[in-house]
Design a protein around this motif. Structure first.
Motif, PDB file in Angstrom:
ATOM      1  N   LEU A  47       0.816  -1.216   0.000  1.00  0.00           N
ATOM      2  CA  LEU A  47       0.000   0.000   0.000  1.00  0.00           C
ATOM      3  C   LEU A  47       0.848   1.263   0.000  1.00  0.00           C
ATOM      4  N   GLY A  48       1.916   1.226  -0.756  1.00  0.00           N
ATOM      5  CA  GLY A  48       2.661   2.445  -1.017  1.00  0.00           C
ATOM      6  C   GLY A  48       1.905   3.279  -2.036  1.00  0.00           C
ATOM      7  N   LYS A  49       2.608   4.208  -2.677  1.00  0.00           N
ATOM      8  CA  LYS A  49       1.939   5.112  -3.620  1.00  0.00           C
ATOM      9  C   LYS A  49       1.271   4.350  -4.763  1.00  0.00           C
ATOM     10  N   SER A  50       1.983   3.370  -5.330  1.00  0.00           N
ATOM     11  CA  SER A  50       1.419   2.598  -6.441  1.00  0.00           C
ATOM     12  C   SER A  50       0.256   1.731  -5.988  1.00  0.00           C
ATOM     13  N   GLY A  51       0.390   1.112  -4.810  1.00  0.00           N
ATOM     14  CA  GLY A  51      -0.671   0.253  -4.300  1.00  0.00           C
ATOM     15  C   GLY A  51      -1.952   1.014  -4.012  1.00  0.00           C
ATOM     16  N   ARG A  52      -1.812   2.207  -3.435  1.00  0.00           N
ATOM     17  CA  ARG A  52      -2.999   3.014  -3.153  1.00  0.00           C
ATOM     18  C   ARG A  52      -3.684   3.469  -4.452  1.00  0.00           C
ATOM     19  N   ALA A  53      -2.869   3.818  -5.454  1.00  0.00           N
ATOM     20  CA  ALA A  53      -3.442   4.230  -6.735  1.00  0.00           C
ATOM     21  C   ALA A  53      -4.163   3.059  -7.408  1.00  0.00           C
ATOM     22  N   ALA A  54      -3.582   1.857  -7.323  1.00  0.00           N
ATOM     23  CA  ALA A  54      -4.227   0.670  -7.896  1.00  0.00           C
ATOM     24  C   ALA A  54      -5.544   0.375  -7.186  1.00  0.00           C
ATOM     25  N   THR A  55      -5.570   0.594  -5.875  1.00  0.00           N
ATOM     26  CA  THR A  55      -6.806   0.402  -5.104  1.00  0.00           C
ATOM     27  C   THR A  55      -7.887   1.359  -5.581  1.00  0.00           C
ATOM     28  N   LYS A  56      -7.523   2.630  -5.764  1.00  0.00           N
ATOM     29  CA  LYS A  56      -8.482   3.625  -6.246  1.00  0.00           C
ATOM     30  C   LYS A  56      -9.026   3.254  -7.624  1.00  0.00           C
ATOM     31  N   LEU A  57      -8.130   2.778  -8.501  1.00  0.00           N
ATOM     32  CA  LEU A  57      -8.551   2.418  -9.854  1.00  0.00           C
ATOM     33  C   LEU A  57      -9.513   1.227  -9.836  1.00  0.00           C
ATOM     34  N   ALA A  58      -9.185   0.201  -9.045  1.00  0.00           N
ATOM     35  CA  ALA A  58     -10.056  -0.972  -8.968  1.00  0.00           C
ATOM     36  C   ALA A  58     -11.432  -0.606  -8.421  1.00  0.00           C
ATOM     37  N   LEU A  59     -11.464   0.245  -7.406  1.00  0.00           N
ATOM     38  CA  LEU A  59     -12.749   0.687  -6.843  1.00  0.00           C
ATOM     39  C   LEU A  59     -13.536   1.503  -7.874  1.00  0.00           C
ATOM     40  N   ALA A  60     -12.825   2.359  -8.613  1.00  0.00           N
ATOM     41  CA  ALA A  60     -13.497   3.172  -9.629  1.00  0.00           C
ATOM     42  C   ALA A  60     -14.105   2.310 -10.725  1.00  0.00           C
ATOM     43  N   ARG A  61     -13.539   1.126 -10.923  1.00  0.00           N
ATOM     44  CA  ARG A  61     -14.056   0.217 -11.948  1.00  0.00           C
ATOM     45  C   ARG A  61     -15.068  -0.777 -11.378  1.00  0.00           C
ATOM     46  N   GLY A  62     -15.482  -0.553 -10.126  1.00  0.00           N
ATOM     47  CA  GLY A  62     -16.580  -1.316  -9.557  1.00  0.00           C
ATOM     48  C   GLY A  62     -16.205  -2.557  -8.776  1.00  0.00           C
TER      49      GLY A  62
END
Length: 468
Positions: A47-62
């Protein structure tokens, strides 16, 4: 198309060339539609910078997301204002049950290692921006690629957010097999002995790096350093169809150091041209090659940009700070160069190779990176390229060690020892002659005197101007 390695007559790679006859401008496209992951579970590890961004993207895609990190001191993402509106998120810190991964439809692994830019991304960003092209620069360096994907996914305008994405990829990321990563242009700048604690052997490291090109086909362009046996062997195993270009040979790019002209020759994609680099405000052959590779990369995008347009950007390009940066030419005819970013011997060696024609006073020192498993500190490899220069000045915590290593291995030019960087600059001022350069290329970490290499470079620049 057959591509032969110019220095290995019996070694041939077979690649297919499918360069399109018609030039069609390309743009970065987000292949995912909104909520295409609805009903799916995604596990994000790290859950560094890349991990948090990936989390946001996955949530944005449902998707429903399980965010995992072994650091128990992190805050739960559910409590972060950026994530609190998402109801399908659970954070797991510390030890976790691996069943969480088995139950997930998709697992995203954070890169887990910082990547140091060679300046190529910086040059590409500058070149493309001057050409009026909207460009994203990031990946494992700076802004995570997932952030760009979110912007593309959520942008209400039909106009693309980005036309080009310049992405730095960690070899750690390339360890994970993938089916979809397929850049239009891929560049492997070098292969040095970094991260062997992870990859174990240079052969494994080469194979991992070349996975960058593993799904590239048709008119896509791969650019690699010429003459590296391990990379050549890795390419034979991993690549089926791609146009290859070499850094230092044709097809590819070669630089005339004296004339400061780059020859770009990749007939398979219609590139046969020359690029004048004299207006580039840098020192060092490697910087000229970086600019030439950046130009070839832009041409390889097949966006209707020609060499003449790229030429118009050269005088506007600047290398990143503290990377063979020309700081000042003083009233005594001495040019002062800040290469504080050279925090290891390999980086200093590369810089020295590009300075053979420029007599210089070389400043080496700081905190040498020496592990208990190493038999030497590595500075002996600088003896050969240093012979072209005025003298060496060592400084800082490892100064005496560096001086002894160079002396024991037959350094042929004078070597002076200074207590710290300020003393080293003062010493350099007294020994440099008209037409010389004084180059801070320490080959060491900066933590004996400074917060980081940027702080060291800034202090160096202040010292340079202090006596003017």
């Amino acid at each position: 198309m057959k591509i032969r390695f110019p220095s290995h007559k019996n070694q041939t790679l077979i690649f297919k060339s499918h360069h399109s006859e018609k030039t069609i401008p390309r743009t970065v496209q987000c292949c995912a539609s909104t909520f295409d992951l609805k009903g799916k579970s995604v596990a994000v590890i790290g859950l560094g910078k890349s991990g948090r961004a990936a989390t946001k993207l996955a949530l944005a895609r449902g998707a429903s997301v399980i965010a995992i990190d072994q650091n128990e001191n992190l805050s739960l993402l559910e409590l972060n204002p950026l994530f609190e509106k998402h109801g399908h998120l659970k954070t797991v810190l510390g030890h976790f049950d691996t069943k969480l991964l088995k139950d997930a439809d998709m697992v995203v692994v954070s890169p887990g290692v910082p990547l140091e830019s060679h300046g190529l991304s910086f040059l590409l960003q500058s070149m493309l921006s001057h050409l009026g092209i909207e460009v994203f620069v990031g990946g494992n360096l700076g802004i995570p690629l997932s952030e760009a994907a979110i912007q593309c996914l959520t942008c209400p305008s039909p106009k693309p957010v980005f036309q080009v994405a310049v992405v730095e990829v960690s070899s750690y990321q390339l360890e994970v097999p993938n089916k979809h990563f397929c850049p239009s242009v891929a560049v492997v700048l070098n292969l040095t002995s970094d991260h062997l604690e992870r990859h174990k052997t240079m052969k494994n490291y080469a194979i991992t790096k070349c996975r960058l090109l593993s799904h590239m086909t048709n008119s896509k362009l791969g650019i690699l350093p010429f003459g590296n046996k391990l990379l050549n062997e890795a390419m034979e195993e991993l690549v089926n169809e791609v146009n290859l270009a070499w850094i230092g040979a044709f097809p590819g790019v070669k630089v005339d150091k004296e004339e400061k002209v780059a020859s770009l020759r990749v007939p398979a994609i219609g590139v046969v041209s020359e690029l004048k680099l004299g207006a580039l405000n840098v020192m060092g052959t490697h910087n000229y090659y970086n600019a030439a590779v950046a130009a070839l990369s832009v041409l390889g995008l097949d966006m209707g940009i020609d060499t003449e347009a790229i030429s118009s950007t050269i005088e506007k390009l600047r290398v990143p700070p503290h990377r063979m940066q020309i700081v000042h030419k003083d009233s005594y005819g001495v040019t002062w160069i800040d290469d504080s970013k050279a925090t290891n011997v390999e980086a200093t060696y590369t810089g020295l190779l590009g300075l053979k024609e420029q007599k210089s006073v070389i400043l080496l020192g700081g905190l040498a990176k020496v592990s208990n498993s190493q038999e030497s500190n590595g500075f002996e490899q600088l003896v050969e390229p240093l012979k072209y220069h005025r003298c060496v000045i060592t400084f800082g915590f490892s100064g005496p060690l560096i001086q002894k290593t160079l002396s024991d291995d037959g350094l042929s030019i004078p070597c002076f020892e200074a207590a710290n960087l300020e003393d080293a600059v003062n010493c350099a001022r007294s020994v440099a002659r008209y037409g010389d350069a004084v180059v801070l290329s320490p080959g060491c970490a900066s933590f004996d005197e400074f917060r980081n290499f940027e702080h060291r470079g800034k202090v160096f620049q202040e010292l340079v101007f202090s006596s003017e």
